[in-house]
Write a protein that holds these residues in place. Structure first.
Motif, PDB file in Angstrom:
ATOM      1  N   LYS A  65       0.822  -1.219   0.000  1.00 62.32           N
ATOM      2  CA  LYS A  65       0.000   0.000   0.000  1.00 62.32           C
ATOM      3  C   LYS A  65       0.853   1.265   0.000  1.00 62.32           C
ATOM      4  CE  LYS A  65      -4.102   1.870   0.274  1.00 62.32           C
ATOM      5  NZ  LYS A  65      -4.893   1.965  -0.911  1.00 62.32           N
ATOM      6  N   ILE A  66       1.994   1.251   0.680  1.00 62.30           N
ATOM      7  CA  ILE A  66       2.839   2.454   0.691  1.00 62.30           C
ATOM      8  C   ILE A  66       3.859   2.441  -0.444  1.00 62.30           C
ATOM      9  CG2 ILE A  66       2.521   2.907   3.152  1.00 62.30           C
ATOM     10  CD1 ILE A  66       5.401   1.837   3.571  1.00 62.30           C
ATOM     11  N   TYR A 124      11.194  10.333   5.642  1.00 61.57           N
ATOM     12  CA  TYR A 124       9.892   9.704   5.427  1.00 61.57           C
ATOM     13  C   TYR A 124       9.315   9.203   6.748  1.00 61.57           C
ATOM     14  CZ  TYR A 124       6.468   6.173   4.051  1.00 61.57           C
ATOM     15  OH  TYR A 124       5.330   5.421   3.937  1.00 61.57           O
ATOM     16  N   ASP A 127       8.218  12.041   8.944  1.00 61.05           N
ATOM     17  CA  ASP A 127       6.976  12.614   8.443  1.00 61.05           C
ATOM     18  C   ASP A 127       5.782  11.742   8.831  1.00 61.05           C
ATOM     19  OD1 ASP A 127       5.426  14.518   6.936  1.00 61.05           O
ATOM     20  OD2 ASP A 127       5.319  13.014   5.339  1.00 61.05           O
ATOM     21  N   VAL A 128       5.935  10.419   8.710  1.00 59.73           N
ATOM     22  CA  VAL A 128       4.860   9.508   9.102  1.00 59.73           C
ATOM     23  C   VAL A 128       4.601   9.612  10.600  1.00 59.73           C
ATOM     24  CG1 VAL A 128       4.267   7.054   9.365  1.00 59.73           C
ATOM     25  CG2 VAL A 128       5.160   7.901   7.186  1.00 59.73           C
ATOM     26  N   SER A 131       2.849  13.065  11.238  1.00 59.85           N
ATOM     27  CA  SER A 131       1.483  13.196  10.729  1.00 59.85           C
ATOM     28  C   SER A 131       0.562  12.078  11.221  1.00 59.85           C
ATOM     29  CB  SER A 131       1.494  13.198   9.197  1.00 59.85           C
ATOM     30  OG  SER A 131       1.837  11.918   8.706  1.00 59.85           O
ATOM     31  N   GLY A 132       1.160  10.939  11.568  1.00 58.14           N
ATOM     32  CA  GLY A 132       0.351   9.794  11.982  1.00 58.14           C
ATOM     33  C   GLY A 132      -0.292   9.069  10.815  1.00 58.14           C
ATOM     34  N   ASN A 133       0.040   9.468   9.605  1.00 54.80           N
ATOM     35  CA  ASN A 133      -0.532   8.849   8.407  1.00 54.80           C
ATOM     36  C   ASN A 133       0.551   8.212   7.553  1.00 54.80           C
ATOM     37  OD1 ASN A 133      -3.201   9.705   8.904  1.00 54.80           O
ATOM     38  ND2 ASN A 133      -2.759  11.714   8.024  1.00 54.80           N
ATOM     39  N   TRP A 134       0.330   6.956   7.193  1.00 54.81           N
ATOM     40  CA  TRP A 134       1.222   6.311   6.238  1.00 54.81           C
ATOM     41  C   TRP A 134       0.836   6.808   4.860  1.00 54.81           C
ATOM     42  CZ3 TRP A 134       5.351   3.488   7.557  1.00 54.81           C
ATOM     43  CH2 TRP A 134       5.401   3.006   8.859  1.00 54.81           C
ATOM     44  N   HIS A 135       1.810   7.109   4.067  1.00 58.48           N
ATOM     45  CA  HIS A 135       1.557   7.550   2.703  1.00 58.48           C
ATOM     46  C   HIS A 135       2.587   6.925   1.772  1.00 58.48           C
ATOM     47  CE1 HIS A 135       4.305  10.418   4.626  1.00 58.48           C
ATOM     48  NE2 HIS A 135       4.857  10.569   3.440  1.00 58.48           N
TER      49      HIS A 135
END
Length: 167
Positions: A65-66, A124, A127-128, A131-135
């Protein structure tokens, strides 16, 4: 297990040549795994095999997914893990990914790209965490060509190490 290794060698040929693993190879491995499980363990063996395949694919889905792992790699790891006893599948995953990581680190070092990619990875992850969000883990096509690792080889090696009694 010899048939599994032959199919994995064929998968390696496709993966290293075209960076893709054909679905028909995955289907052949699944059919072989289900049939082998039925012959060795009876009807419930098929459910056990398929359960291990699904478990491994669910565990690896976030990496797909990432964008750090291809769909073919996730499927191949899943169907290969199904041939192992349940208590060995996570060791198999660890060994296969460890081999891939070592290959990747050698390629990074050889290309004199190690520090740049490690800085990006740390950025990376920060940042994750922030933000608490995987991207999506961004890489341009030049990055993938330079440091991308085909996982079919490490999967084959992980299975061969199991068969050789290493774990």
């Amino acid at each position: 297990m010899i048939a599994v290794c032959v199919l994995l060698v064929i998968a390696c040929g496709y993966d290293y040549r075209s960076k893709k693993i054909p679905n028909y190879l995955i289907i052949l491995l699944v059919l072989w795994g289900v049939g082998w499980s039925i012959l060795t363990e009876g009807g419930m063996g098929a459910f056990s095999y398929l359960g291990e395949v699904v478990l491994m694919m669910v565990v690896l889905y976030p990496l797909f997914k990432i964008g750090t792992m291809g769909a073919g790699d996730v499927k191949l790891l899943g169907v290969a893990a199904g041939f192992l006893p349940f208590h060995k599948i996570f060791i198999f995953l660890f060994v296969s990914l460890l081999v891939a990581a070592i290959i990747s680190l050698v390629k990074l070092w050889k290309e004199k790209y190690f520090l740049e990619r490690m800085r990006y990875l740390l950025s990376y992850l920060a940042d994750v965490a922030r933000s608490g969000n995987w991207h999506l883990y961004q890489e341009d096509s030049q990055d993938k060509a330079r440091v991308g690792v085909c996982l079919s080889g490490p999967v084959l090696l992980g299975l061969l190490l199991y068969m050789g009694g290493v774990y």
